[in-house]
Design an enzyme around this catalytic site. Structure first.
Site, PDB file in Angstrom:
ATOM      1  CG  LEU A  46       5.519   7.539  -0.338  1.00 58.47           C
ATOM      2  CD1 LEU A  46       5.928   6.697  -1.533  1.00 58.47           C
ATOM      3  CD2 LEU A  46       5.560   9.006  -0.681  1.00 58.47           C
ATOM      4  CG  ASP A  47      -0.134  11.714   0.935  1.00 63.63           C
ATOM      5  OD1 ASP A  47      -0.180  11.286   2.104  1.00 63.63           O
ATOM      6  OD2 ASP A  47      -0.045  12.928   0.654  1.00 63.63           O
TER       7      ASP A  47
END
Length: 297
Positions: free
Chosen positions: A44-45
Site C-alpha cells: 500500500l502506498d
C-alpha cells in the site's frame, strides 16, 4: 546462526496508518509479535491507509494468493487540479475551472464500470530494466509503459461538493486508483487527482476486522499481541474445504494423490483431524485430490 523471533503462524489484519510504508508496517508488527518469518500480501502506498494483511510463519505460503484478489477502496478525489504523481504528494502541474454537475459526475464515473484499459503511472513500483518507475520519475525521466486491461467490478461517486467527491470501488488486481481518478477528471475535461486513499477489502478480508498499530502496542507483550492473529486459513476462505481422516492425512502429507470422488473442482483448503490446516490442493476433473502447498506439523 539462530533466527531471531519465535516460529509463530497466522495473519494480522493491519489498518495501516498514513505515512508508513508497507515494509515499515510489516517490520513494526513483526517486532510486536516477535515473529521469525513474515511477509505481506502486496504493498500500500505510504499516503494510503487501510487493510494490509500481514503473514507470519506458514501463512506466508499462501500470501501470493491475495496478490490476485479483488480489492476495495474508498478515495477522495479533487477535480480541477492535475498532480505530477496523481495524488496529493505531487506538485500541482495543471489547474482548470470546474463546471460539473452531480449528474455529469455520476455519468463519467459509471463509464469506467467493467473492463477498462489503464497506462501504469510513472510513480509506481513497476520495473523497467531493473529499475522501479518511481526511481526514474524522480530523476525526471519518462518511459513508455504498456497499457493493461483491468476490471472495475463496482464503482460509485458520493459526497460531491462541487470540486471534490468520494470514489468507492471494487477492482481487479493491478488497478491503479490514482489513474482511475485522473481518467475520470480527463473525461470531465477538468483534470483530477487523489487527495486520500483507503483500502477497505482484500479478497474476503475486510477492514472491519483490522487492528491498528496502537492497539498492538497497547497489548504490552508479544503473547498478548498474538491473540489478535487470525489463522493461516483466513487467506483461503474463497476455497472450498476438504477434511481428511488420519490415514488420508498421512498419505496427503507425503504428497500422495487421493482418489476421494470429490464433486468440487479447482483449488481447495485441506484439513486433517481436529480441524488442523494441512495446506492447499486441487480437486481435478476425476475428483482426485492433488496436494499443492503443504504445512509441516
Amino acid at each position: 546462526m539462530a533466527r531471531r523471533g519465535d516460529p509463530i503462524d497466522g495473519v494480522m489484519l493491519l489498518d495501516k496508518p498514513l505515512g508508513m510504508s508497507s515494509n515499515a508496517a510489516l517490520q513494526t508488527v513483526r517486532r510486536l509479535v516477535n515473529a521469525q518469518k513474515a511477509g505481506h500480501t502486496g504493498t500500500l502506498d505510504p499516503m494510503a491507509t487501510g487493510l494490509l494483511p500481514l503473514c507470519f510463519g506458514n501463512a506466508t505460503k499462501f500470501s501470493a494468493d491475495l496478490l490476485h484478489a479483488e480489492k476495495g477502496y474508498v478515495a477522495r478525489v479533487k477535480l480541477g487540479e492535475v498532480s505530477s504523481t496523481g495524488d496529493a504528494e505531487g506538485e500541482i502541474v495543471e489547474r482548470h475551472p470546474v463546471d460539473v454537475t452531480a449528474e455529469a459526475l455520476e455519468e463519467a464515473v459509471a463509464a469506467f464500470l467493467g473492463e477498462i484499459v489503464q497506462i501504469p503511472p510513472m510513480y509506481s513500483a513497476l520495473k523497467v530494466n531493473g529499475k522501479c518507475l518511481y526511481q526514474l520519475a524522480r530523476q525526471g525521466e519518462t518511459v513508455e509503459r504498456a497499457p493493461r486491461t483491468v476490471t472495475v467490478r463496482e464503482i460509485a461517486a458520493s459526497d460531491f461538493d462541487g470540486t471534490s467527491f468520494t470514489l468507492t470501488c471494487l477492482v481487479s488486481k493491478g488497478t491503479y486508483i490514482r489513474v482511475l481518478a485522473e481518467d475520470i477528471g480527463r473525461r470531465l475535461g477538468c483534470g483530477a487527482h487523489l487527495t486520500a486513499l483507503r483500502r477497505t477489502r482484500v479478497g474476503d478480508l475486510s477492514i472491519d476486522d483490522a487492528v491498528t498499530v496502537e492497539t498492538l502496542e497497547e497489548c504490552g507483550s508479544p503473547e498478548e499481541a498474538r491473540r489478535l492473529l487470525k489463522g493461516a486459513d483466513s487467506l483461503l476462505q474463497t476455497f472450498e474445504a476438504v477434511t481428511l481422516d488420519e490415514m488420508q492425512t498421512a498419505r496427503f502429507m507425503t504428497g500422495q494423490r487421493l482418489a476421494l470422488g470429490l464433486t468440487m473442482r479447482g483449488r481447495v483448503r485441506v484439513y486433517g483431524p481436529n480441524n488442523m490446516l494441512l495446506g492447499t490442493a486441487r480437486a481435478n476433473e476425476r475428483g482426485v485430490l492433488e496436494p499443492e502447498r503443504l504445512i509441516a506439523h
